[in-house]
Each structure stands twice: as structure tokens, then as C-alpha cells.
Scaffold this motif. Sequence first.
Motif, PDB file in Angstrom:
ATOM      1  N   GLU A 272       0.787  -1.133   0.053  1.00  0.00           N
ATOM      2  CA  GLU A 272      -0.052   0.036   0.138  1.00  0.00           C
ATOM      3  C   GLU A 272       0.804   1.242   0.033  1.00  0.00           C
ATOM      4  O   GLU A 272       1.915   1.234   0.814  1.00  0.00           O
ATOM      5  CB  GLU A 272      -1.016   0.099   1.063  1.00  0.00           C
ATOM      6  N   THR A 273       0.615   2.309  -0.675  1.00  0.00           N
ATOM      7  CA  THR A 273       1.293   3.523  -0.739  1.00  0.00           C
ATOM      8  C   THR A 273       0.216   4.684  -0.406  1.00  0.00           C
ATOM      9  O   THR A 273      -1.076   4.718  -0.633  1.00  0.00           O
ATOM     10  CB  THR A 273       1.600   3.996  -2.166  1.00  0.00           C
ATOM     11  N   VAL A 274       0.768   5.390   0.735  1.00  0.00           N
ATOM     12  CA  VAL A 274      -0.067   6.771   1.141  1.00  0.00           C
ATOM     13  C   VAL A 274       0.621   7.712   0.705  1.00  0.00           C
ATOM     14  O   VAL A 274       1.818   8.100   0.738  1.00  0.00           O
ATOM     15  CB  VAL A 274       0.069   6.608   2.721  1.00  0.00           C
ATOM     16  N   LEU A 275       0.133   8.661  -0.430  1.00  0.00           N
ATOM     17  CA  LEU A 275       0.581   9.635  -0.796  1.00  0.00           C
ATOM     18  C   LEU A 275      -0.081  11.033  -0.709  1.00  0.00           C
ATOM     19  O   LEU A 275      -1.339  11.176  -0.745  1.00  0.00           O
ATOM     20  CB  LEU A 275       0.963   9.636  -2.484  1.00  0.00           C
ATOM     21  N   LEU A 276       0.540  12.118   0.013  1.00  0.00           N
ATOM     22  CA  LEU A 276      -0.114  13.299  -0.056  1.00  0.00           C
ATOM     23  C   LEU A 276       0.329  14.353  -1.045  1.00  0.00           C
ATOM     24  O   LEU A 276       1.453  14.329  -1.495  1.00  0.00           O
ATOM     25  CB  LEU A 276       0.451  13.976   1.500  1.00  0.00           C
ATOM     26  N   ALA A 277      -0.599  15.140  -1.626  1.00  0.00           N
ATOM     27  CA  ALA A 277      -0.313  15.826  -2.913  1.00  0.00           C
ATOM     28  C   ALA A 277      -1.028  17.368  -2.379  1.00  0.00           C
ATOM     29  O   ALA A 277      -1.801  17.416  -1.991  1.00  0.00           O
ATOM     30  CB  ALA A 277      -0.935  15.429  -3.971  1.00  0.00           C
ATOM     31  N   LEU A 278      -0.048  18.223  -2.954  1.00  0.00           N
ATOM     32  CA  LEU A 278      -0.414  19.507  -2.710  1.00  0.00           C
ATOM     33  C   LEU A 278      -0.207  20.675  -4.094  1.00  0.00           C
ATOM     34  O   LEU A 278       0.797  20.380  -4.517  1.00  0.00           O
ATOM     35  CB  LEU A 278       0.807  20.420  -1.594  1.00  0.00           C
ATOM     36  N   ASP A 279      -0.924  21.440  -4.155  1.00  0.00           N
ATOM     37  CA  ASP A 279      -1.200  22.442  -5.204  1.00  0.00           C
ATOM     38  C   ASP A 279      -1.688  23.740  -4.832  1.00  0.00           C
ATOM     39  O   ASP A 279      -2.683  23.774  -4.296  1.00  0.00           O
ATOM     40  CB  ASP A 279      -1.824  21.806  -6.219  1.00  0.00           C
ATOM     41  N   THR A 280      -0.903  25.058  -4.892  1.00  0.00           N
ATOM     42  CA  THR A 280      -1.154  26.261  -4.558  1.00  0.00           C
ATOM     43  C   THR A 280      -0.653  27.151  -5.935  1.00  0.00           C
ATOM     44  O   THR A 280      -0.209  28.118  -5.604  1.00  0.00           O
ATOM     45  CB  THR A 280      -0.694  26.528  -3.277  1.00  0.00           C
ATOM     46  N   SER A 281      -0.548  26.504  -7.078  1.00  0.00           N
ATOM     47  CA  SER A 281      -0.103  27.242  -8.205  1.00  0.00           C
ATOM     48  C   SER A 281      -1.117  28.181  -8.764  1.00  0.00           C
ATOM     49  O   SER A 281      -0.818  29.144  -9.329  1.00  0.00           O
ATOM     50  CB  SER A 281       0.244  26.275  -9.161  1.00  0.00           C
ATOM     51  N   THR A 282      -2.275  28.107  -8.183  1.00  0.00           N
ATOM     52  CA  THR A 282      -3.437  28.842  -8.624  1.00  0.00           C
ATOM     53  C   THR A 282      -3.919  29.742  -7.482  1.00  0.00           C
ATOM     54  O   THR A 282      -3.516  29.823  -6.177  1.00  0.00           O
ATOM     55  CB  THR A 282      -4.579  28.379  -9.447  1.00  0.00           C
ATOM     56  N   GLU A 283      -5.280  30.317  -7.525  1.00  0.00           N
ATOM     57  CA  GLU A 283      -5.891  30.734  -6.292  1.00  0.00           C
ATOM     58  C   GLU A 283      -6.601  29.758  -5.575  1.00  0.00           C
ATOM     59  O   GLU A 283      -7.353  30.106  -4.726  1.00  0.00           O
ATOM     60  CB  GLU A 283      -7.113  31.923  -6.891  1.00  0.00           C
ATOM     61  N   PHE A 284      -6.445  28.485  -5.878  1.00  0.00           N
ATOM     62  CA  PHE A 284      -7.178  27.469  -5.159  1.00  0.00           C
ATOM     63  C   PHE A 284      -5.984  26.914  -4.061  1.00  0.00           C
ATOM     64  O   PHE A 284      -4.904  26.776  -4.626  1.00  0.00           O
ATOM     65  CB  PHE A 284      -7.642  26.315  -5.855  1.00  0.00           C
ATOM     66  N   CYS A 285      -6.475  26.577  -2.982  1.00  0.00           N
ATOM     67  CA  CYS A 285      -5.559  25.922  -2.134  1.00  0.00           C
ATOM     68  C   CYS A 285      -6.088  24.201  -2.223  1.00  0.00           C
ATOM     69  O   CYS A 285      -7.201  24.057  -2.016  1.00  0.00           O
ATOM     70  CB  CYS A 285      -5.861  26.114  -0.602  1.00  0.00           C
ATOM     71  N   SER A 286      -5.390  23.332  -2.947  1.00  0.00           N
ATOM     72  CA  SER A 286      -5.741  22.130  -3.197  1.00  0.00           C
ATOM     73  C   SER A 286      -4.968  20.976  -2.480  1.00  0.00           C
ATOM     74  O   SER A 286      -3.593  20.991  -2.789  1.00  0.00           O
ATOM     75  CB  SER A 286      -5.633  21.942  -4.979  1.00  0.00           C
ATOM     76  N   VAL A 287      -5.537  20.055  -1.992  1.00  0.00           N
ATOM     77  CA  VAL A 287      -4.723  19.080  -1.329  1.00  0.00           C
ATOM     78  C   VAL A 287      -5.488  17.817  -1.529  1.00  0.00           C
ATOM     79  O   VAL A 287      -6.940  17.780  -1.510  1.00  0.00           O
ATOM     80  CB  VAL A 287      -4.750  19.411   0.349  1.00  0.00           C
ATOM     81  N   ALA A 288      -4.584  16.407  -1.388  1.00  0.00           N
ATOM     82  CA  ALA A 288      -5.360  15.354  -1.852  1.00  0.00           C
ATOM     83  C   ALA A 288      -4.526  14.276  -1.247  1.00  0.00           C
ATOM     84  O   ALA A 288      -3.145  14.367  -1.078  1.00  0.00           O
ATOM     85  CB  ALA A 288      -5.494  14.887  -3.199  1.00  0.00           C
ATOM     86  N   LEU A 289      -5.260  13.373  -0.451  1.00  0.00           N
ATOM     87  CA  LEU A 289      -4.676  12.203   0.062  1.00  0.00           C
ATOM     88  C   LEU A 289      -5.072  10.985  -0.679  1.00  0.00           C
ATOM     89  O   LEU A 289      -6.261  10.589  -0.787  1.00  0.00           O
ATOM     90  CB  LEU A 289      -4.892  12.167   1.371  1.00  0.00           C
ATOM     91  N   LEU A 290      -3.977  10.191  -1.067  1.00  0.00           N
ATOM     92  CA  LEU A 290      -4.353   8.872  -1.904  1.00  0.00           C
ATOM     93  C   LEU A 290      -3.605   7.881  -1.008  1.00  0.00           C
ATOM     94  O   LEU A 290      -2.813   7.830  -0.653  1.00  0.00           O
ATOM     95  CB  LEU A 290      -3.630   9.186  -3.107  1.00  0.00           C
ATOM     96  N   CYS A 291      -4.535   6.644  -1.006  1.00  0.00           N
ATOM     97  CA  CYS A 291      -4.092   5.393  -0.393  1.00  0.00           C
ATOM     98  C   CYS A 291      -4.322   4.456  -1.315  1.00  0.00           C
ATOM     99  O   CYS A 291      -5.571   3.929  -1.787  1.00  0.00           O
ATOM    100  CB  CYS A 291      -5.166   5.054   0.946  1.00  0.00           C
TER     101      CYS A 291
END
Length: 277
Positions: free
Chosen positions: A13-32
Motif C-alpha cells: 500500500e502507498t500513502v501519498l499526500l499531494a499539494l497544489d497552490t499554483s493558482t488561486e485554489f488551495c488544493s490538497v489530496a490524500l491517496l491510499c
Amino acid sequence: MQGRRITIAAMTETVLLALDTSTEFCSVALLCAAGPDAGAAVPEPRAWTRHEATGAVSSTRLLPAIGELFDEAGLALADCDAIAFGSGPGSFTGLRTATGVAQGLAFGLDIPVVPVGTLLVCAENARRRDPAATRVLATLDARMDEVYWADYAWDAAAGDWRVVRAASLDAPAAVVAPDEPFTLAGNAADVFGERLAVASQARVIDREALPHALPLAFAALRAFRAGRVVPADQAAPEYVRNKVAQTTAERLAAKAAQTAAPAAAGAVGSTTGEGRR
């Protein structure tokens, strides 16, 4: 940015956290995600997301959003195998925010970082929305009357994107169309209209295929498993542009050109007779 390849041990199993603030949005995702060695029928990864319009204050929302996702998932930050971030191009401040948070968390956990270009994220978003989007021209408004763009082709055999043209910065008219039917992803078509000539050649225009942490996470998962990662201290933004604003002279020149354009058009119309109605 090219990261050095690191061998990733087989895992269930892989747990991966992804972050993006390249635009006017604060975007976060957690994938398992179940590992490729978990069996022939690998289930779809479990995912948790936050994607909020925060404007210029993404930095104040990013860490709370991360905490919320781990709470929802019933996981701890220490369960993470890697942290991905949208490396750019995009807002200079936003890119530095995501890079800094990814670095800090990954350094404390002693795990690798996965930089993913924001234009590739647009392509990934387009393909997840439409499986037929296997050739994608990703275009984003770069401000200052320019476009960030890149051309990607989906390699079904490899199960990943191939870069046809790397991220570039050009005037709208200079963006080059792919040599086969393509999806135009991103917001440049809305911003520049007919000035983005390639838009008229697109098979589909997907205006919603924008930077978002969830497609970023899926692209990063493939990169992580292929070993395309970097140590935390080597993570860096990919600005593409080397300045954040026009000089005073450039602004004045642009304003003068905009003022002169209608007058010049009227003069040409008057000469040809097209200016009289």
C-alpha cells in the motif's frame, strides 16, 4: 525538473499526500493505493480531497487542510510514503508555498518528494475526465499577455505521459498545435479567445482541466513507483518565467500598443473601404 531515480521497494500500500497552490485554489489530496503486487485486480485508490478558492492566503489554509484529510482518512502523517507538489509553472508565491510545505513535511518524515508540473496535471485532469483525451495541449494564462503551455501524449503501453513539448512561455499566437487530434486543456482559451489560434483546431476544449491536487496525486503515484522522486532538500519550483511582473517601460509600451491598435485598424479599413458602414 528532472529528479534522480530512486529504487522503491515493493509494497502492499502507498500513502501519498499531494499539494497544489499554483493558482488561486488551495488544493490538497490524500491517496491510499494498493501496491501493484497486491494481486491482479487492484482496487481504485481511496482518496480524500480539499479544493478551496483561497486567493492569496493559501499558505494559511494548507496545513489545516492537510490535517483534516488525515483525520478523515483515519491515518497519521507518519503513514505517508511520499509527498507530491505542483512544481509549476504558476503563481510564484503559490509555488514557493507548496514547495516549502512539501519540503518541510518530507524532511521531518525522511521520505521523498515528487515534483509534478502543473501543465502535466492539466493533461492528467483532462484524461481522467475523458479517457479519449490521449493527446493534450495544456495551456494556462501566464498573465502579462502570455501563455504557459506544453504538449503531452498518453503512452498506453507505458501507462504514463510522454512529453512532446516541454513547458514553455509564449505569446498566445505562438502556441503550436499538436500534429494529431487533441484536447485543449486549461483556461487560456477563455482568457485569450481568438488570439489563441490553436483553440480552433482542438478536438475538445476542456476548460475544467485545471491544476488540482487529485489528478496531481495520481500522476505522482506513477512517478513515485517508477522512482522519479527527489530528496526533500532538492525540491524546487519550476517557474518557466524568470520575472513576476512587467517593468514600467513594458507596461507603458503595452498600453500604447493597445491604444494604437484600433486606430491602425480604422486606418486600414478606411483605405480599403471596409472602414465605412
